[in-house]
Design a protein around this motif. Sequence first.
Motif, PDB file in Angstrom:
ATOM      1  N   THR A  68       0.669  -1.118   0.021  1.00  0.00           N
ATOM      2  CA  THR A  68       0.014   0.028   0.070  1.00  0.00           C
ATOM      3  C   THR A  68       0.818   1.151   0.174  1.00  0.00           C
ATOM      4  O   THR A  68       1.997   1.303   0.770  1.00  0.00           O
TER       5      THR A  68
ATOM      6  N   VAL B  14      -6.877   0.774   8.296  1.00  0.00           N
ATOM      7  CA  VAL B  14      -6.895  -0.402   9.063  1.00  0.00           C
ATOM      8  C   VAL B  14      -7.217  -0.538  10.415  1.00  0.00           C
ATOM      9  O   VAL B  14      -6.911   0.532  10.870  1.00  0.00           O
TER      10      VAL B  14
ATOM     11  N   GLY C  43       4.070   4.068   8.930  1.00  0.00           N
ATOM     12  CA  GLY C  43       2.535   3.796   8.747  1.00  0.00           C
ATOM     13  C   GLY C  43       1.838   4.962   8.043  1.00  0.00           C
ATOM     14  O   GLY C  43       0.397   4.829   7.707  1.00  0.00           O
TER      15      GLY C  43
ATOM     16  N   GLY D 184       2.405   5.170   4.542  1.00  0.00           N
ATOM     17  CA  GLY D 184       2.099   4.561   3.285  1.00  0.00           C
ATOM     18  C   GLY D 184       3.583   4.383   2.596  1.00  0.00           C
ATOM     19  O   GLY D 184       3.764   4.339   1.457  1.00  0.00           O
TER      20      GLY D 184
ATOM     21  N   GLN E  84       5.801   3.979  15.371  1.00  0.00           N
ATOM     22  CA  GLN E  84       4.464   3.655  14.537  1.00  0.00           C
ATOM     23  C   GLN E  84       3.618   5.287  14.690  1.00  0.00           C
ATOM     24  O   GLN E  84       3.550   5.779  15.826  1.00  0.00           O
TER      25      GLN E  84
ATOM     26  N   ILE F   1      -2.315   4.489   7.467  1.00  0.00           N
ATOM     27  CA  ILE F   1      -2.234   3.678   6.438  1.00  0.00           C
ATOM     28  C   ILE F   1      -1.933   2.106   6.558  1.00  0.00           C
ATOM     29  O   ILE F   1      -2.665   0.974   5.983  1.00  0.00           O
ATOM     30  N   SER F   2      -1.034   1.998   7.548  1.00  0.00           N
ATOM     31  CA  SER F   2      -0.573   0.474   8.072  1.00  0.00           C
ATOM     32  C   SER F   2      -0.163   0.664   9.456  1.00  0.00           C
ATOM     33  O   SER F   2       0.373   1.623   9.609  1.00  0.00           O
ATOM     34  N   TYR F   3      -0.338  -0.656  10.130  1.00  0.00           N
ATOM     35  CA  TYR F   3       0.326  -0.707  11.379  1.00  0.00           C
ATOM     36  C   TYR F   3       1.460  -1.631  11.095  1.00  0.00           C
ATOM     37  O   TYR F   3       1.388  -2.767  10.820  1.00  0.00           O
ATOM     38  N   VAL F   4       2.918  -1.179  11.340  1.00  0.00           N
ATOM     39  CA  VAL F   4       4.143  -1.889  11.246  1.00  0.00           C
ATOM     40  C   VAL F   4       4.161  -2.976  12.210  1.00  0.00           C
ATOM     41  O   VAL F   4       4.112  -2.667  13.485  1.00  0.00           O
TER      42      VAL F   4
END
Length: 308
Positions: A2, A17, A226, A228, A253, A265-268
């Motif tokens: 993503t 998410v 996080g 993107g 994060q 956009i994302s959780y690492v």
Amino acid sequence: MTIIPINVEPTRQPNAVRMPVWIRQNLGQDVHYGKTDAAVHEHRLHTVCEEARCPNRGECWSRGTATFMLLGDTCTRACGFCAVKTGKPDWLDADEPNRVAAAVMELQLRYIVLTSVNRDDLADGGAGIFAETLRQLRLRDGQIGVEFLTPDFRQDQAAAVSTVMTMLNELPDNVRHDLVWGHNVETVPRLYQTARRGSKYVRSLSLLALAAQQSGVAAKSALMLGLGETRDEVLAVLHDLRVAGVSRVSLGQYLRPSLDHLPVISYVHPDEFAEYEEAARAMGFDWVKAGPLVRSSYYAEEIQQQSR
């Protein structure tokens, strides 16, 4: 993988998410928390812990540590990730360095992180206040560890560095100890237009390179993940930081302060953070912190402990 489009604006849309189970916040309410809270507000100070809604405030304040935010609580820039309020500051208090030093002595702290809002309205960007706070702290306690987390001083970086180094070098020999100079690049170059309006990646690297060139100064930076970014982009930034002379780095994060800020956009995953830490150490960084709740000043005092 993503990737966030560069034209995404802060929005009230939900995160991409759901928050995973490994994101935990330690509320921390032991005796040190109340003591730290009282000292901060008694001396009419600001902390990035409060203004930026840091998820680690409970834990850090319970350990009796805090990151003091100089130059008021209003920033001249409007970063899409940051909870600090933005506007036209009308506050400049020449006595602030003295009050910060008084609070630090009251709390008996051994390691201090000093940050600030961006003050593009000031000719020196606030460098003089950083320098005077350093002087007040060191004259009160010559052994205290001091770490800066500064803006990019876009008006005149060389002058800002010179202001601080002149003050440092004028201190008596017995209190002229090393200084950690931090400035966070925050994210990868592709996302600056969205996340860091008013800032430039190259300008941030320039300040870090100037700081790293100074005798007795260790340069430090941080990334939040996080938004993107891709793995290759993160590794490229770490490489750029090492080329600039940065020796200390943290990766954490991004956690959205409110629905008015950029979405996550994302959780690492913690395992991925561990991989970034390993990669950073392989590049030659001598101090690395990486994890979901890591922030640039999180356990910063370990630098002083490891150097002993």
